[in-house]
Design a protein around this motif. Sequence first.
Motif, PDB file in Angstrom:
ATOM      1  N   ALA A  37       0.835  -1.194   0.000  1.00  0.00           N
ATOM      2  CA  ALA A  37       0.000   0.000   0.000  1.00  0.00           C
ATOM      3  C   ALA A  37       0.877   1.254   0.000  1.00  0.00           C
ATOM      4  CB  ALA A  37      -0.928  -0.004   1.219  1.00  0.00           C
ATOM      5  N   SER A  38       0.239   2.402  -0.100  1.00  0.00           N
ATOM      6  CA  SER A  38       0.984   3.652  -0.078  1.00  0.00           C
ATOM      7  C   SER A  38       0.118   4.747   0.531  1.00  0.00           C
ATOM      8  CB  SER A  38       1.422   4.063  -1.490  1.00  0.00           C
ATOM      9  OG  SER A  38       0.287   4.246  -2.334  1.00  0.00           O
ATOM     10  N   GLY A  39       0.775   5.804   0.988  1.00  0.00           N
ATOM     11  CA  GLY A  39       0.071   6.970   1.488  1.00  0.00           C
ATOM     12  C   GLY A  39      -0.878   6.662   2.626  1.00  0.00           C
ATOM     13  N   PRO A  40      -2.064   7.270   2.573  1.00  0.00           N
ATOM     14  CA  PRO A  40      -3.040   7.093   3.664  1.00  0.00           C
ATOM     15  C   PRO A  40      -3.460   5.640   3.879  1.00  0.00           C
ATOM     16  CG  PRO A  40      -3.643   8.955   2.278  1.00  0.00           C
ATOM     17  CD  PRO A  40      -2.526   8.245   1.578  1.00  0.00           C
ATOM     18  N   GLU A  41      -3.538   4.843   2.810  1.00  0.00           N
ATOM     19  CA  GLU A  41      -3.943   3.454   2.962  1.00  0.00           C
ATOM     20  C   GLU A  41      -2.902   2.667   3.752  1.00  0.00           C
ATOM     21  OE1 GLU A  41      -6.254  -0.011   2.671  1.00  0.00           O
ATOM     22  OE2 GLU A  41      -6.691   2.126   2.475  1.00  0.00           O
ATOM     23  N   ARG A  42      -1.625   2.920   3.518  1.00  0.00           N
ATOM     24  CA  ARG A  42      -0.574   2.257   4.296  1.00  0.00           C
ATOM     25  C   ARG A  42      -0.666   2.657   5.762  1.00  0.00           C
ATOM     26  NH1 ARG A  42       5.085   3.401   2.071  1.00  0.00           N
ATOM     27  NH2 ARG A  42       4.560   1.690   0.658  1.00  0.00           N
ATOM     28  N   ASP A  43      -0.869   3.926   6.020  1.00  0.00           N
ATOM     29  CA  ASP A  43      -0.998   4.392   7.404  1.00  0.00           C
ATOM     30  C   ASP A  43      -2.204   3.746   8.077  1.00  0.00           C
ATOM     31  OD1 ASP A  43       1.204   6.004   7.019  1.00  0.00           O
ATOM     32  OD2 ASP A  43       0.033   7.807   6.588  1.00  0.00           O
ATOM     33  N   ALA A  44      -3.310   3.639   7.324  1.00  0.00           N
ATOM     34  CA  ALA A  44      -4.525   3.054   7.887  1.00  0.00           C
ATOM     35  C   ALA A  44      -4.320   1.580   8.215  1.00  0.00           C
ATOM     36  CB  ALA A  44      -5.688   3.226   6.915  1.00  0.00           C
ATOM     37  N   LEU A  45      -3.662   0.844   7.328  1.00  0.00           N
ATOM     38  CA  LEU A  45      -3.398  -0.570   7.575  1.00  0.00           C
ATOM     39  C   LEU A  45      -2.459  -0.757   8.768  1.00  0.00           C
ATOM     40  CD1 LEU A  45      -2.995  -1.866   3.901  1.00  0.00           C
ATOM     41  CD2 LEU A  45      -4.830  -2.464   5.507  1.00  0.00           C
ATOM     42  N   THR A  46      -1.463   0.104   8.874  1.00  0.00           N
ATOM     43  CA  THR A  46      -0.546   0.039  10.013  1.00  0.00           C
ATOM     44  C   THR A  46      -1.299   0.305  11.313  1.00  0.00           C
ATOM     45  OG1 THR A  46       1.289   0.809   8.616  1.00  0.00           O
ATOM     46  CG2 THR A  46       1.581   0.957  10.985  1.00  0.00           C
ATOM     47  N   THR A  47      -2.198   1.266  11.291  1.00  0.00           N
ATOM     48  CA  THR A  47      -3.009   1.570  12.472  1.00  0.00           C
ATOM     49  C   THR A  47      -3.882   0.381  12.844  1.00  0.00           C
ATOM     50  OG1 THR A  47      -3.047   3.935  11.947  1.00  0.00           O
ATOM     51  CG2 THR A  47      -4.767   3.122  13.416  1.00  0.00           C
ATOM     52  N   GLU A  48      -4.452  -0.285  11.839  1.00  0.00           N
ATOM     53  CA  GLU A  48      -5.284  -1.461  12.099  1.00  0.00           C
ATOM     54  C   GLU A  48      -4.457  -2.582  12.739  1.00  0.00           C
ATOM     55  OE1 GLU A  48      -8.470  -1.792  11.881  1.00  0.00           O
ATOM     56  OE2 GLU A  48      -8.957   0.083  10.850  1.00  0.00           O
ATOM     57  N   LEU A  49      -3.263  -2.806  12.216  1.00  0.00           N
ATOM     58  CA  LEU A  49      -2.399  -3.843  12.789  1.00  0.00           C
ATOM     59  C   LEU A  49      -2.020  -3.478  14.221  1.00  0.00           C
ATOM     60  CD1 LEU A  49      -0.730  -6.410  12.662  1.00  0.00           C
ATOM     61  CD2 LEU A  49       1.089  -5.115  11.497  1.00  0.00           C
ATOM     62  N   HIS A  50      -1.723  -2.220  14.449  1.00  0.00           N
ATOM     63  CA  HIS A  50      -1.393  -1.756  15.797  1.00  0.00           C
ATOM     64  C   HIS A  50      -2.548  -2.055  16.746  1.00  0.00           C
ATOM     65  CE1 HIS A  50      -0.613   1.042  19.108  1.00  0.00           C
ATOM     66  NE2 HIS A  50       0.631   1.172  18.670  1.00  0.00           N
ATOM     67  N   ALA A  51      -3.774  -1.792  16.295  1.00  0.00           N
ATOM     68  CA  ALA A  51      -4.950  -2.026  17.132  1.00  0.00           C
ATOM     69  C   ALA A  51      -5.134  -3.515  17.433  1.00  0.00           C
ATOM     70  CB  ALA A  51      -6.191  -1.463  16.445  1.00  0.00           C
ATOM     71  N   VAL A  52      -4.921  -4.344  16.421  1.00  0.00           N
ATOM     72  CA  VAL A  52      -5.069  -5.788  16.615  1.00  0.00           C
ATOM     73  C   VAL A  52      -4.047  -6.304  17.623  1.00  0.00           C
ATOM     74  CG1 VAL A  52      -4.809  -8.025  15.483  1.00  0.00           C
ATOM     75  CG2 VAL A  52      -6.113  -6.233  14.366  1.00  0.00           C
ATOM     76  N   LEU A  53      -2.797  -5.872  17.480  1.00  0.00           N
ATOM     77  CA  LEU A  53      -1.738  -6.338  18.374  1.00  0.00           C
ATOM     78  C   LEU A  53      -1.971  -5.882  19.808  1.00  0.00           C
ATOM     79  CD1 LEU A  53       1.395  -5.739  16.103  1.00  0.00           C
ATOM     80  CD2 LEU A  53       0.379  -7.940  16.703  1.00  0.00           C
ATOM     81  N   THR A  54      -2.322  -4.617  19.983  1.00  0.00           N
ATOM     82  CA  THR A  54      -2.548  -4.116  21.343  1.00  0.00           C
ATOM     83  C   THR A  54      -3.746  -4.802  21.984  1.00  0.00           C
ATOM     84  OG1 THR A  54      -3.794  -2.235  20.431  1.00  0.00           O
ATOM     85  CG2 THR A  54      -1.470  -1.883  20.939  1.00  0.00           C
ATOM     86  N   SER A  55      -4.809  -5.019  21.201  1.00  0.00           N
ATOM     87  CA  SER A  55      -5.979  -5.705  21.737  1.00  0.00           C
ATOM     88  C   SER A  55      -5.639  -7.124  22.156  1.00  0.00           C
ATOM     89  CB  SER A  55      -7.098  -5.725  20.692  1.00  0.00           C
ATOM     90  OG  SER A  55      -8.206  -6.458  21.139  1.00  0.00           O
ATOM     91  N   TYR A  56      -4.850  -7.821  21.323  1.00  0.00           N
ATOM     92  CA  TYR A  56      -4.463  -9.200  21.628  1.00  0.00           C
ATOM     93  C   TYR A  56      -3.625  -9.268  22.897  1.00  0.00           C
ATOM     94  CZ  TYR A  56      -2.128 -13.705  21.207  1.00  0.00           C
ATOM     95  OH  TYR A  56      -1.625 -14.975  21.472  1.00  0.00           O
ATOM     96  N   LEU A  57      -2.657  -8.370  23.024  1.00  0.00           N
ATOM     97  CA  LEU A  57      -1.794  -8.390  24.202  1.00  0.00           C
ATOM     98  C   LEU A  57      -2.548  -7.955  25.459  1.00  0.00           C
ATOM     99  CD1 LEU A  57       1.504  -6.996  22.628  1.00  0.00           C
ATOM    100  CD2 LEU A  57       1.019  -9.353  23.313  1.00  0.00           C
ATOM    101  N   HIS A  58      -3.459  -6.986  25.327  1.00  0.00           N
ATOM    102  CA  HIS A  58      -4.268  -6.580  26.477  1.00  0.00           C
ATOM    103  C   HIS A  58      -5.121  -7.725  26.978  1.00  0.00           C
ATOM    104  CE1 HIS A  58      -3.595  -2.443  27.554  1.00  0.00           C
ATOM    105  NE2 HIS A  58      -3.670  -2.029  26.299  1.00  0.00           N
ATOM    106  N   GLN A  59      -5.572  -8.536  26.063  1.00  0.00           N
ATOM    107  CA  GLN A  59      -6.384  -9.686  26.442  1.00  0.00           C
ATOM    108  C   GLN A  59      -5.632 -10.587  27.418  1.00  0.00           C
ATOM    109  OE1 GLN A  59      -7.887 -12.028  23.098  1.00  0.00           O
ATOM    110  NE2 GLN A  59      -7.387 -13.901  24.220  1.00  0.00           N
ATOM    111  N   HIS A  60      -4.323 -10.719  27.218  1.00  0.00           N
ATOM    112  CA  HIS A  60      -3.527 -11.581  28.092  1.00  0.00           C
ATOM    113  C   HIS A  60      -3.082 -10.864  29.366  1.00  0.00           C
ATOM    114  CE1 HIS A  60      -3.259 -15.085  25.476  1.00  0.00           C
ATOM    115  NE2 HIS A  60      -3.170 -14.238  24.475  1.00  0.00           N
TER     116      HIS A  60
END
Length: 211
Positions: A186-209
């Motif tokens: 991806a590029s530009g805003p779409e890359r940033d958006a995907l990175t933000t989504e991955l960040h959210a998934v990882l933080t949610s997963y780790l918070h769960q534990h």
Amino acid sequence: MASEETVTDGSQARPRRQARGQQRIEQILHAAAAVFAEHGYDAATTNAIAAQAGISPGSLYQFFKNKDDIAHALADHYASQLAALRGEVFTRESIDDASVEDLVDTVLGPLVAFNLAHPGFKALFARTDMPAGLRAAVTPIHTAIHHRVAELIGLLLPDRSHEEVARIATVTIQLVRSMMPLIADASGPERDALTTELHAVLTSYLHQHLS
């Protein structure tokens, strides 16, 4: 005297030949990374790599036996680059007094930057169906990454067993591996958006534990 001059000239020429040889190897590896990134490892050929490098296939075979041999050398190159990244990012200081969000941000940002700077990396490391000929080359790097991620998670979750920490590290790494090709493509805003989504998934997963 003539004999001594010949020896001297030869000793001076060897470093130049070695330097040219190293430059040619780096040229081939750079070309291989580009071809792997564009076509994938399976579809890549030594002829395509040679063409990308601007040399003949015969010149390529002076340094590498086949595509697997090139991939092994490229994997070694990435290993050295990742070792430097691990030394900078995956440290105890990166987790002490840090929130889960800060920890993920500290690690994820440099990983995204690394993948963008090394477009051939995803062809060798992001896939889960690694060709047998390449598996041996990348396994040590996967093991080192898993060990370091597990080490950080162990600091984050000190009351968990070694087996549980290893499992959480495996899932965390797989989440990153599955998303990183999409982010890199991806590029530009779409890359940033995907990175933000991955960040959210990882933080949610780790918070769960953590709960």
